[in-house]
Design a protein around this motif. Structure first.
Motif, PDB file in Angstrom:
ATOM      1  N   PHE A  23       0.835  -1.198   0.000  1.00 16.28           N
ATOM      2  CA  PHE A  23       0.000   0.000   0.000  1.00 16.28           C
ATOM      3  C   PHE A  23       0.875   1.256   0.000  1.00 16.28           C
ATOM      4  CE2 PHE A  23      -2.935   3.092   2.110  1.00 16.28           C
ATOM      5  CZ  PHE A  23      -3.915   3.093   1.132  1.00 16.28           C
ATOM      6  N   GLY A  24       2.048   1.163   0.618  1.00 13.73           N
ATOM      7  CA  GLY A  24       2.989   2.285   0.584  1.00 13.73           C
ATOM      8  C   GLY A  24       3.410   2.617  -0.829  1.00 13.73           C
ATOM      9  N   HIS A  25       3.759   1.565  -1.594  1.00  7.60           N
ATOM     10  CA  HIS A  25       4.098   1.781  -3.008  1.00  7.60           C
ATOM     11  C   HIS A  25       2.909   2.374  -3.772  1.00  7.60           C
ATOM     12  CE1 HIS A  25       7.799  -0.348  -2.434  1.00  7.60           C
ATOM     13  NE2 HIS A  25       7.240  -1.535  -2.306  1.00  7.60           N
ATOM     14  N   PHE A  26       1.741   1.793  -3.526  1.00  8.06           N
ATOM     15  CA  PHE A  26       0.528   2.175  -4.247  1.00  8.06           C
ATOM     16  C   PHE A  26       0.175   3.648  -3.998  1.00  8.06           C
ATOM     17  CE2 PHE A  26      -4.105   2.590  -4.484  1.00  8.06           C
ATOM     18  CZ  PHE A  26      -4.360   2.060  -5.732  1.00  8.06           C
ATOM     19  N   VAL A  27       0.172   4.051  -2.739  1.00  6.97           N
ATOM     20  CA  VAL A  27      -0.198   5.426  -2.377  1.00  6.97           C
ATOM     21  C   VAL A  27       0.741   6.431  -3.025  1.00  6.97           C
ATOM     22  CG1 VAL A  27      -0.261   7.077  -0.466  1.00  6.97           C
ATOM     23  CG2 VAL A  27      -1.361   4.860  -0.224  1.00  6.97           C
ATOM     24  N   MET A  28       2.044   6.151  -2.972  1.00  6.09           N
ATOM     25  CA  MET A  28       3.000   7.097  -3.537  1.00  6.09           C
ATOM     26  C   MET A  28       2.891   7.158  -5.054  1.00  6.09           C
ATOM     27  SD  MET A  28       5.081   9.434  -2.878  1.00  6.09           S
ATOM     28  CE  MET A  28       4.946   9.191  -1.110  1.00  6.09           C
ATOM     29  N   ALA A  29       2.655   6.014  -5.704  1.00  4.41           N
ATOM     30  CA  ALA A  29       2.474   6.019  -7.153  1.00  4.41           C
ATOM     31  C   ALA A  29       1.260   6.863  -7.540  1.00  4.41           C
ATOM     32  CB  ALA A  29       2.308   4.581  -7.661  1.00  4.41           C
ATOM     33  N   LYS A  30       0.170   6.714  -6.784  1.00  2.00           N
ATOM     34  CA  LYS A  30      -1.026   7.498  -7.056  1.00  2.00           C
ATOM     35  C   LYS A  30      -0.787   8.985  -6.812  1.00  2.00           C
ATOM     36  CE  LYS A  30      -4.052   4.433  -8.350  1.00  2.00           C
ATOM     37  NZ  LYS A  30      -4.656   4.493  -9.708  1.00  2.00           N
ATOM     38  N   MET A  31       0.001   9.312  -5.785  1.00  2.00           N
ATOM     39  CA  MET A  31       0.309  10.721  -5.504  1.00  2.00           C
ATOM     40  C   MET A  31       1.085  11.337  -6.663  1.00  2.00           C
ATOM     41  SD  MET A  31       1.228  10.813  -1.424  1.00  2.00           S
ATOM     42  CE  MET A  31       1.643  12.570  -1.509  1.00  2.00           C
ATOM     43  N   PHE A  32       1.908  10.513  -7.320  1.00  2.00           N
ATOM     44  CA  PHE A  32       2.673  10.995  -8.471  1.00  2.00           C
ATOM     45  C   PHE A  32       1.870  10.854  -9.770  1.00  2.00           C
ATOM     46  CE2 PHE A  32       6.828  10.044  -6.092  1.00  2.00           C
ATOM     47  CZ  PHE A  32       6.981  11.376  -5.743  1.00  2.00           C
ATOM     48  N   LYS A  33       0.593  10.413  -9.640  1.00  2.00           N
ATOM     49  CA  LYS A  33      -0.283  10.218 -10.804  1.00  2.00           C
ATOM     50  C   LYS A  33       0.317   9.221 -11.792  1.00  2.00           C
ATOM     51  CE  LYS A  33      -2.249  14.869 -10.397  1.00  2.00           C
ATOM     52  NZ  LYS A  33      -3.312  14.387  -9.495  1.00  2.00           N
ATOM     53  N   ILE A  34       0.871   8.152 -11.216  1.00  2.00           N
ATOM     54  CA  ILE A  34       1.445   7.080 -12.039  1.00  2.00           C
ATOM     55  C   ILE A  34       0.504   5.883 -12.019  1.00  2.00           C
ATOM     56  CG2 ILE A  34       3.367   5.448 -12.226  1.00  2.00           C
ATOM     57  CD1 ILE A  34       5.108   7.651 -10.928  1.00  2.00           C
ATOM     58  N   GLU A  35       0.251   5.325 -13.173  1.00  2.00           N
ATOM     59  CA  GLU A  35      -0.677   4.208 -13.301  1.00  2.00           C
ATOM     60  C   GLU A  35      -0.138   2.982 -12.556  1.00  2.00           C
ATOM     61  OE1 GLU A  35      -2.288   1.262 -16.848  1.00  2.00           O
ATOM     62  OE2 GLU A  35      -1.637   3.300 -17.333  1.00  2.00           O
ATOM     63  N   VAL A  36      -1.011   2.300 -11.828  1.00  2.00           N
ATOM     64  CA  VAL A  36      -0.675   1.034 -11.177  1.00  2.00           C
ATOM     65  C   VAL A  36      -1.455  -0.066 -11.872  1.00  2.00           C
ATOM     66  CG1 VAL A  36      -0.754  -0.288  -9.033  1.00  2.00           C
ATOM     67  CG2 VAL A  36      -0.243   2.164  -8.961  1.00  2.00           C
ATOM     68  N   GLU A  37      -0.749  -0.967 -12.543  1.00  4.40           N
ATOM     69  CA  GLU A  37      -1.416  -2.002 -13.328  1.00  4.40           C
ATOM     70  C   GLU A  37      -1.972  -3.116 -12.446  1.00  4.40           C
ATOM     71  OE1 GLU A  37       1.263  -3.371 -16.327  1.00  4.40           O
ATOM     72  OE2 GLU A  37       1.112  -1.518 -17.501  1.00  4.40           O
ATOM     73  N   GLU A  38      -1.229  -3.481 -11.382  1.00  2.00           N
ATOM     74  CA  GLU A  38      -1.681  -4.581 -10.525  1.00  2.00           C
ATOM     75  C   GLU A  38      -1.201  -4.378  -9.101  1.00  2.00           C
ATOM     76  OE1 GLU A  38      -1.593  -9.506 -10.315  1.00  2.00           O
ATOM     77  OE2 GLU A  38      -0.533  -8.422 -11.905  1.00  2.00           O
ATOM     78  N   PHE A  39      -2.106  -4.657  -8.168  1.00  2.00           N
ATOM     79  CA  PHE A  39      -1.789  -4.670  -6.739  1.00  2.00           C
ATOM     80  C   PHE A  39      -1.942  -6.121  -6.289  1.00  2.00           C
ATOM     81  CE2 PHE A  39      -2.408  -4.451  -2.259  1.00  2.00           C
ATOM     82  CZ  PHE A  39      -1.844  -3.268  -1.802  1.00  2.00           C
ATOM     83  N   ALA A  40      -0.816  -6.824  -6.096  1.00  4.03           N
ATOM     84  CA  ALA A  40      -0.855  -8.265  -5.863  1.00  4.03           C
ATOM     85  C   ALA A  40      -0.394  -8.613  -4.447  1.00  4.03           C
ATOM     86  CB  ALA A  40       0.022  -8.982  -6.881  1.00  4.03           C
ATOM     87  N   ILE A  41      -1.123  -9.537  -3.827  1.00  2.00           N
ATOM     88  CA  ILE A  41      -0.725 -10.089  -2.545  1.00  2.00           C
ATOM     89  C   ILE A  41      -0.337 -11.543  -2.779  1.00  2.00           C
ATOM     90  CG2 ILE A  41      -1.421 -10.584  -0.171  1.00  2.00           C
ATOM     91  CD1 ILE A  41      -1.231  -7.598  -0.923  1.00  2.00           C
ATOM     92  N   GLY A  42       0.877 -11.894  -2.403  1.00  2.00           N
ATOM     93  CA  GLY A  42       1.403 -13.220  -2.692  1.00  2.00           C
ATOM     94  C   GLY A  42       1.996 -13.269  -4.086  1.00  2.00           C
TER      95      GLY A  42
END
Length: 391
Positions: A23-42
């Protein structure tokens, strides 16, 4: 809690820690307006996937980590893609997972200290006294039991530290219990209560160990230093607290305590500092750990989780905080496919004036890294299993 459920508790613990990290990676990517293709657990193969907005949320079979998939470097023509962002932004994004792990550790510690919890208490006594320290100047001696600070009873190390910190640079009344020998052979003694005045330092200090000290504020002689800490050698630094003592506990017992918000913040900060200062023992020899493994894998963590579950919520919370911190440190190792390896590649990109290494080359590095990493996990897991059967 049953034996099996104690072991299975490992799964949701790892799940929560990994989700928080990613979620740390995800939040910062969104703050930089960078697309996140997949948020995977495991790690794959995939069990479940659902696309929410532009991001695929997936749950995979191997519960030993996770990842946030950012746009591929193979699409440089799309300006909004991750490959076109500044390397500095990439570095911040890759670092944010570990930062969130450290944040999680801090928040768990804060929760523990703010709520009723158990600490080790008993009779707090002076084990060693540093030369020319506030303790020595006040007349304190080795073996003195600290009973009160300004009429506040002292029955734990935490209470001693808090009371001394509140009275730094101020003359402070300290009540001690001292055994006085009444015979030459020490077979007859008498206990006496004494009140002394000590002026604690503003903060901890470090003094360099030299053969003969000339300036006692900055130096300490080797002979005096080794009376305080026998492991010190010339050139080392002797660390001293506000009093200049080493303390220990007699008749230890667990007592209930609860800190104020300011005290809890302060202690959480100090505890984080101790965790960071202990990192060096992963890489250097420590006689206290001789013969013991410094690393453990999923089986070992599951065993620790089972042991913690038998000791209550506080023990489980402490273990979660430690695992989260360890994951944060582990991910910063400059080795692919860990975040530290990605950071290293971005530093190389910066050194090449923004030109990344060829994708085929980085793919091979990542593949080799994954193979080595899973090989290490298997090795450590087998070691854990062997230790369980030998234990």
């Amino acid at each position: 809690m049953s034996e099996i459920s104690g072991y299975l508790l490992f799964i949701p613990i790892i799940f929560i820690i990994v989700v928080f990290h990613e979620f740390g990676h995800f939040v910062m990517a969104k703050m930089f307006k960078i697309e996140v293709e997949e948020f995977a657990i495991g790690f794959p193969p995939r069990l479940f996937a659902k696309k929410i907005s532009s991001t695929i949320i997936s749950l995979n079979i191997i519960p030993l980590g996770g990842y946030v998939k950012l746009p591929s470097i193979e699409t440089p023509d799309k300006k909004e893609r991750f490959s076109k962002t500044l390397s500095l932004k990439k570095i911040i994004i890759f670092s944010m997972g570990s930062f969130f792990n450290f944040l999680m550790t801090f928040l768990i510690l804060l929760f523990i200290f703010l709520t009723p919890h158990k600490v080790w208490g008993g009779e707090i006594y002076i084990e060693k006294i540093a030369p020319d320290s506030p303790a020595e100047i006040s007349g304190l001696t080795q073996g003195d039991i600290i009973k009160k600070i300004n009429n506040n009873s002292i029955d734990s190390i935490d209470k001693l530290i808090n009371n001394i910190s509140e009275n730094k640079n101020s003359p402070t009344k300290i009540t001690i219990e001292r055994n006085k020998n009444l015979s030459v052979f020490g077979s007859i003694s008498q206990t006496e209560i004494k009140e002394l005045t000590i002026t604690p330092r503003e903060s901890s200090i470090k003094r360099k160990v030299v053969q003969n000290a000339q300036n006692i504020k900055d130096e300490v002689s080797l002979e005096s230093a080794q009376k305080y800490n026998s492991k010190l050698e010339i050139g080392d630094e002797m660390n001293e607290g506000k009093m200049g003592v080493l303390i220990n506990i007699k008749n230890p017992k667990q007592i209930d305590t609860q800190l104020s918000f300011n005290e809890a913040i302060k202690k959480s900060y100090i505890t984080m500092g101790l965790l960071f200062s202990g990192i060096k023992y992963i890489f250097i020899e420590n006689n206290d750990l001789e013969g013991e493994s410094k690393f453990t894998g999923p089986v070992g963590i599951a065993q620790l989780t089972n042991q913690s579950s038998k000791q209550g919520l506080q023990s489980i919370a402490e273990l979660v905080a430690l695992i989260s911190f360890s994951l944060g440190i582990f991910n910063l190792i400059p080795f692919p496919p860990l975040d530290g390896g990605k950071l290293f590649l971005e530093l190389i990109t910066i050194s090449r004036n923004g030109y990344p290494l060829p994708s085929a080359f980085t793919y091979r590095i990542q593949l080799i890294g994954v193979s080595i990493l899973f090989g290490l996990i298997i090795f450590v897991t087998l070691s854990d299993i062997i230790n369980i059967f030998n234990g």
